[in-house]
Design an enzyme around this catalytic site. Structure first.
Site, short mmCIF file in Angstrom:
data_model
loop_
_atom_site.label_atom_id
_atom_site.label_comp_id
_atom_site.label_asym_id
_atom_site.label_seq_id
_atom_site.Cartn_x
_atom_site.Cartn_y
_atom_site.Cartn_z
CG PHE A 137 12.28 -5.24 0.34
CD1 PHE A 137 11.15 -4.48 0.09
CD2 PHE A 137 12.12 -6.59 0.64
CE1 PHE A 137 9.87 -5.05 0.13
CE2 PHE A 137 10.86 -7.17 0.68
CZ PHE A 137 9.73 -6.40 0.41
CG ASP A 222 17.41 -8.76 5.23
OD1 ASP A 222 17.56 -9.90 4.75
OD2 ASP A 222 16.38 -8.09 5.08
CE LYS A 251 13.98 -12.90 -1.34
NZ LYS A 251 12.85 -12.97 -2.23
C1 LIG Z 1 16.57 -8.67 1.75
C2 LIG Z 1 15.18 -9.16 1.97
N1 LIG Z 1 14.72 -9.22 3.22
C3 LIG Z 1 13.48 -9.67 3.49
C4 LIG Z 1 12.64 -10.07 2.49
C5 LIG Z 1 11.25 -10.56 2.80
O1 LIG Z 1 11.22 -11.93 2.63
P1 LIG Z 1 9.80 -12.70 2.54
O2 LIG Z 1 9.13 -12.27 1.29
O3 LIG Z 1 10.19 -14.15 2.56
O4 LIG Z 1 9.04 -12.31 3.76
C6 LIG Z 1 13.08 -10.01 1.16
C7 LIG Z 1 12.19 -10.41 0.04
O5 LIG Z 1 12.39 -10.11 -1.09
C8 LIG Z 1 14.38 -9.55 0.90
O6 LIG Z 1 14.85 -9.47 -0.35
#
Ligand SMILES: Cc1ncc(COP(=O)(O)O)c(C=O)c1O
Length: 395
Positions: A137, A222, A251
């Site tokens: 994700f 990520d 986050k």
């Molecule tokens: C691993 C990861 N990358 C990217 C994102 C996307 O982040 P945002 O919701 O702040 O755009 C998330 C959100 O849950 C995530 O868990």
């Protein structure tokens, strides 16, 4: 007073809690309170945002102090909190430079853009493909949605962005099979969050590093969910002992205020010149001041080893529950304080039972319970959560 027809005003995009969704009005430490005064122990933690709990005094104070001084200025100028935050991130992670934005998806967009531009700047004009993992994700923008290796998120948004391929998470051979003359980068979450809490194996991570080195590809981690102390290490990459060329954070970084960051090596960072990428709000001084306070807390002596200890304690408790409900609990997994419990039955019902009894937990895909408590959660709170969960499972 809150309106009773919230669905009339708020777009219906979130799978909110089944039954009565609480209106949360206040938070302190590990607890949040609804508009009727009911207290909840919060093991959702803003989905890995509230790493220091709610309204941590150091974060509140840093934001308040900065609010009185300067709230926003264009990125045409420098501000002290932004530079100090970048310095601290760089000094503590082995990256050379940071780019600030406002969310995880934006941080990943920046990573995708710089990886493509880097390949082109090296003369590899046809190298634009990025290999990501199944069950990953990476966000909800068109590029990060395409990078996300789960079909359910793609449906309805086609045509997707060209230039993404998918390998099977923890299967190095399948990544090798996807790599070709058009590949510029590999992007993975070292610990997958939304995909169901899956931890990469050492062999997989080290194999990807080797693959990237041998084929001149960039390795992108990520760390939006698993970074910043969540695994008991500042970065999940530290747990594996591997340095990525690019990594992303969001986050937890802002202590509840919105911020994202893309960090990379000098070699990669020099790809971007003025005008190549930008964000109006990225690196906002108030948010950066709060983020610096968060980082200072996480970097305090013994903080990370305590996360590891508490993570082990929670995991032991979850394993004990698996022993008690072997037919219902299929698996317990994760690292540090990002833990998952996979059920054979209805996870949403357990989530609801727990909420009624005063514990907030998150359920993914209808059957995986995810635990993301504040990193400074204490043993008593963990015991309370486990006791409520036991009842919730029993019900
Ligand atoms: C691993 C990861 N990358 C990217 C994102 C996307 O982040 P945002 O919701 O702040 O755009 C998330 C959100 O849950 C995530 O868990």
């Amino acid at each position: 007073m809150v309106p009773e027809d919230e669905g009339k005003y708020i777009m219906n995009t979130y799978g909110r809690q089944v039954g009565k969704t609480p209106y949360l009005v206040r938070g302190s430490g590990t607890r949040v309170y609804d508009d009727e005064g009911k207290e909840y122990l919060d093991f959702v933690g803003g989905l890995a945002v509230n790493a220091l709990g709610h309204c941590h005094p150091a974060v509140v104070q840093a934001a308040k102090d900065q609010l009185d001084k300067l709230i926003h200025t264009s990125n045409l100028y420098y501000t002290e909190p932004q530079v100090e935050l970048a310095r601290s991130l760089v000094d503590n992670t082995g990256a050379a430079k940071a780019f600030f934005c406002n969310s995880g998806a934006e941080a990943n967009e920046a990573a995708i853009k710089i990886a493509r531009k880097y390949a082109k700047a090296k003369g590899n004009v046809e190298r634009y493909e990025i290999i990501t993992a199944t069950d990953s994700f990476h966000g909800r923008t068109m590029a990060t949605l395409t990078a996300t290796g789960q079909e359910k998120f793609h449906k309805g948004y086609e045509p997707l962005l060209p230039g993404f391929r998918y390998g099977v998470f923890n299967d190095l051979e399948s990544f090798l099979a996807q790599a070709g003359e058009n590949t510029c980068a590999v992007m993975i979450e070292p610990v997958q969050g939304e995909g169901g809490v899956h931890v990469a194996t050492q062999d997989f991570i080290h194999g990807l590093r080797r693959l990237c080195d041998e084929q001149g590809l960039l390795l992108i981690f990520d760390e939006v969910q698993c970074g910043l102390g969540r695994t008991g290490n500042l970065l999940a990459a530290d747990y594996f002992g591997v340095q990525a060329d690019i990594f992303t954070l969001a986050k937890a970084l802002g202590g509840g205020l919105p911020i994202g960051a893309m960090l990379c090596t000098e070699n990669v960072a020099s790809t971007f010149s003025p005008g190549d990428h930008a964000s109006t709000f990225g690196g906002n001084p108030v948010v950066c001041a709060a983020a610096l306070a968060v980082l200072n807390e996480i970097l305090k002596k013994d903080f990370l080893s305590e996360v590891e200890r508490r993570g082990n304690y929670l995991r032991e408790g979850l394993l004990a529950l698996q022993g008690r409900f072997p037919g219902l609990v299929k698996d317990v997994r994760g690292l540090g304080l990002i833990l998952g419990m996979e059920l054979t039955g209805d996870g949403l019902a357990v989530q609801r039972n727990c909420a009624e009894a005063g514990l907030l937990i998150n359920c993914i895909a209808g059957r995986i319970l995810r635990f993301l408590p504040p990193l400074n959660v204490n043993q008593t709170d963990i015991d309370t959560a486990l006791a409520i969960l036991e009842e919730g499972l029993e019900k």
